[in-house]
Design an enzyme around this catalytic site. Structure first.
Site, PDB file in Angstrom:
ATOM      1  CE  LYS A   7      -3.360  -4.008   5.219  1.00 29.54           C
ATOM      2  NZ  LYS A   7      -1.943  -4.213   5.646  1.00 29.54           N
ATOM      3  CE1 TYR A  67      -3.128  -0.236   2.787  1.00 35.08           C
ATOM      4  CE2 TYR A  67      -5.337   0.417   3.466  1.00 35.08           C
ATOM      5  CZ  TYR A  67      -4.049   0.030   3.784  1.00 35.08           C
ATOM      6  OH  TYR A  67      -3.695  -0.094   5.110  1.00 35.08           O
TER       7      TYR A  67
HETATM    8  N1  LIG Z   1      -1.572   4.093   9.077  1.00 30.85           N
HETATM    9  C1  LIG Z   1      -2.792   3.645   9.317  1.00 30.85           C
HETATM   10  O1  LIG Z   1      -3.699   4.409   9.694  1.00 30.85           O
HETATM   11  C2  LIG Z   1      -3.107   2.208   9.149  1.00 30.85           C
HETATM   12  C3  LIG Z   1      -2.153   1.297   8.697  1.00 30.85           C
HETATM   13  N2  LIG Z   1      -2.456  -0.031   8.576  1.00 30.85           N
HETATM   14  C4  LIG Z   1      -1.440  -0.988   8.148  1.00 30.85           C
HETATM   15  O2  LIG Z   1      -0.316  -0.855   9.006  1.00 30.85           O
HETATM   16  C5  LIG Z   1       0.875  -1.207   8.307  1.00 30.85           C
HETATM   17  C6  LIG Z   1       1.911  -0.128   8.528  1.00 30.85           C
HETATM   18  O3  LIG Z   1       1.412   1.097   8.034  1.00 30.85           O
HETATM   19  P1  LIG Z   1       2.213   2.458   8.215  1.00 30.85           P
HETATM   20  O4  LIG Z   1       3.283   2.288   9.220  1.00 30.85           O
HETATM   21  O5  LIG Z   1       1.190   3.496   8.383  1.00 30.85           O
HETATM   22  O6  LIG Z   1       2.832   2.607   6.772  1.00 30.85           O
HETATM   23  P2  LIG Z   1       4.296   3.111   6.318  1.00 30.85           P
HETATM   24  O7  LIG Z   1       4.169   3.456   4.878  1.00 30.85           O
HETATM   25  O8  LIG Z   1       4.802   4.150   7.239  1.00 30.85           O
HETATM   26  O9  LIG Z   1       5.182   1.811   6.489  1.00 30.85           O
HETATM   27  C7  LIG Z   1       5.190   0.753   5.586  1.00 30.85           C
HETATM   28  C8  LIG Z   1       6.610   0.244   5.431  1.00 30.85           C
HETATM   29  O10 LIG Z   1       6.601  -0.857   4.525  1.00 30.85           O
HETATM   30  C9  LIG Z   1       7.751  -0.774   3.723  1.00 30.85           C
HETATM   31  N3  LIG Z   1       7.539  -1.496   2.475  1.00 30.85           N
HETATM   32  C10 LIG Z   1       6.671  -1.175   1.481  1.00 30.85           C
HETATM   33  N4  LIG Z   1       6.789  -2.064   0.471  1.00 30.85           N
HETATM   34  C11 LIG Z   1       7.739  -2.957   0.841  1.00 30.85           C
HETATM   35  C12 LIG Z   1       8.311  -4.099   0.223  1.00 30.85           C
HETATM   36  N5  LIG Z   1       7.948  -4.479  -1.012  1.00 30.85           N
HETATM   37  N6  LIG Z   1       9.249  -4.791   0.886  1.00 30.85           N
HETATM   38  C13 LIG Z   1       9.663  -4.405   2.117  1.00 30.85           C
HETATM   39  N7  LIG Z   1       9.159  -3.329   2.751  1.00 30.85           N
HETATM   40  C14 LIG Z   1       8.218  -2.612   2.122  1.00 30.85           C
HETATM   41  C15 LIG Z   1       7.943   0.724   3.501  1.00 30.85           C
HETATM   42  O11 LIG Z   1       9.267   1.034   3.091  1.00 30.85           O
HETATM   43  C16 LIG Z   1       7.580   1.278   4.865  1.00 30.85           C
HETATM   44  O12 LIG Z   1       8.728   1.410   5.676  1.00 30.85           O
HETATM   45  C17 LIG Z   1       0.460  -1.416   6.849  1.00 30.85           C
HETATM   46  O13 LIG Z   1       0.306  -2.792   6.620  1.00 30.85           O
HETATM   47  C18 LIG Z   1      -0.895  -0.736   6.755  1.00 30.85           C
HETATM   48  O14 LIG Z   1      -1.699  -1.364   5.787  1.00 30.85           O
HETATM   49  C19 LIG Z   1      -3.696  -0.501   8.917  1.00 30.85           C
HETATM   50  C20 LIG Z   1      -4.660   0.348   9.361  1.00 30.85           C
HETATM   51  C21 LIG Z   1      -4.456   1.753   9.510  1.00 30.85           C
END
Ligand SMILES: NC(=O)C1=CN([C@@H]2O[C@H](COP(=O)(O)OP(=O)(O)OC[C@H]3O[C@@H](n4cnc5c(N)ncnc54)[C@H](O)[C@@H]3O)[C@@H](O)[C@H]2O)C=CC1
Ligand SMILES: CC(C)=CCC[C@@H](C)[C@H]1CC[C@H]2C3=C(CC[C@]12C)[C@@]1(C)CCC(=O)C[C@@H]1CC3
Length: 345
Positions: free
Chosen positions: A148, A144
């Site tokens: 990133k 991951y």
């Molecule tokens: N949750 C955390 O603590 C952290 C998250 N991030 C980043 O924040 C962003 C959001 O994370 P979250 O909301 O926690 O994750 P999440 O898993 O809740 O949301 C990710 C969304 O991306 C969608 N997705 C995945 N693959 C896809 C594709 N091929 N095409 C279209 N949509 C797709 C999923 O369906 C989901 O709705 C990510 O980029 C993650 O790397 C960064 C630092 C910390």
């Protein structure tokens, strides 16, 4: 030559808008008067005034249809870190992000705000008040993080004032809040299995946990300050709660708030990290036969046993960022939002 009519700066798209962060972002954008299109592989809710487009961000043609009349794109889609699937991470976070950039450029989008991660500089050693100029992790702990890093680089490199295409990356850390599918659910699941009795290391390591509304605020500020003459172009910004807390105090507060015991017994960090690597090797070897997902991955143990907190001075300077919800209030709101995960329910 026909001149392209620019869409209103309040027309935006949120790729990954069905996810935890994405949905909070969409809700706030709507409150602020933006018109929002969500692009995601899944639709998980409905909000009046928001249009949903189900599709894979690797499909440029599907993206193009959605991006053709927006001026601003937020890209916060990623496979979950828990999936540990290298092929999928490369396909979505790296190749997919390239197709997002191409689609934005072909559709005439002017601004792209990427949700990166503060973990792009984390390789298991302590980070105290880390600034954005720390080098990317040379040996990222998991796939991951590896992807990133690539994702952030290609988005920032794509920033091009001559082509009227500006990019910026937000690096949140430890996002938490209502509806988070990761942090509180993993913690409660571990507690319910009786595995939350131990503190890894001496328990004094400081970490950033960032309330989701602060992360949203950082994204919107970045979008609104991203201009050709601003310092934001092609740069990364840490967005945190600016209140580092001991990892184990945070875990204990959430656990106790939900009616579980706080961990008490200490285990040496090096021992647990070694076991996690061994477990990861064994599960990787067995993967063709059986898909086991261990709770204790090397990355999780590193996150639980080291210092990793970051300075958000650059965001304060360049975009006037200040957290809008303080940590104790954020923890209280989060605990209250999970009545179904309380002990005994
Ligand atoms: N949750 C955390 O603590 C952290 C998250 N991030 C980043 O924040 C962003 C959001 O994370 P979250 O909301 O926690 O994750 P999440 O898993 O809740 O949301 C990710 C969304 O991306 C969608 N997705 C995945 N693959 C896809 C594709 N091929 N095409 C279209 N949509 C797709 C999923 O369906 C989901 O709705 C990510 O980029 C993650 O790397 C960064 C630092 C910390
Ligand atoms: C600060 C930060 C980047 C947090 C990210 C979220 C997750 C990586 C954590 C949320 C719950 C955490 C957790 C553990 C590791 C890190 C998390 C998954 C443990 C597995 C660490 C080892 C234990 O003793 C149990 C912990 C359960 C909760």
């Amino acid at each position: 030559m026909a001149t392209r009519i620019r869409p209103s700066s309040k027309r935006c798209a949120v790729i990954g808008g069905s996810g935890f962060l994405g949905r909070h972002l969409v809700e706030r954008l709507v409150e602020k008067g933006y018109s929002v299109a969500v692009f995601d592989i899944a639709q998980r809710y409905d909000i009046p005034g928001v249009t949903f487009h189900q599709g894979d961000l690797c499909d440029k043609q599907a993206l193009l249809k959605v991006l053709k009349d927006v001026s601003l794109v937020f890209h916060c889609a990623s496979p979950s870190p828990a999936c540990d699937d290298r092929t999928l991470f490369w396909k979505v976070n790296v190749e997919g992000t390239r197709s997002v950039i191409q689609a934005c450029q072909e559709a005439g989008v002017q601004k792209l705000v990427l949700t990166s991660s503060a973990s792009v500089v984390f390789e298991g050693a302590d980070i105290k008040n880390g600034k954005e100029d720390l080098p990317y992790a040379k040996r990222p702990i998991d796939y991951y993080t590896e992807t990133k890093i690539h994702q952030e680089k290609i988005v920032l490199e794509a920033c091009n004032k001559e082509k009227d295409f500006l990019t910026v990356a937000i690096r949140p850390h430890g996002i938490f809040g209502p509806r988070d599918p990761q942090l509180v659910p993993i913690l409660v699941d571990t507690a319910r299995k009786g595995k939350m009795k131990f503190i890894i290391g001496d328990g004094t390591n400081l970490v950033d946990f960032t309330y989701v509304e602060n992360v949203v605020h950082g994204h919107i500020l970045a979008a609104e300050h991203l201009k050709a003459d601003s310092p934001l172009c092609g740069k990364a910004y840490h967005i945190t709660n600016d209140e580092p807390i001991r990892f184990w105090d945070f875990m204990s507060q959430v656990l106790v708030g939900l009616g579980y015991d706080a961990p008490r017994y200490h285990l040496p960090y090096a021992l647990v990290y070694g076991i996690a690597i061994l477990l990861w090797l064994i599960t990787s070897l067995l993967r063709p036969l059986v898909n086991i997902k261990p709770t204790f991955t090397p990355m999780r143990v590193a996150l639980a046993g080291t210092h990793h907190y970051y300075s958000c001075y650059r965001a304060k300077q360049d975009m006037g960022y200040q957290p809008v919800v303080r940590l104790q209030e954020a923890i209280a709101r989060t605990v209250a939002s999970y009545p179904h995960l309380k002990s005994g329910s």
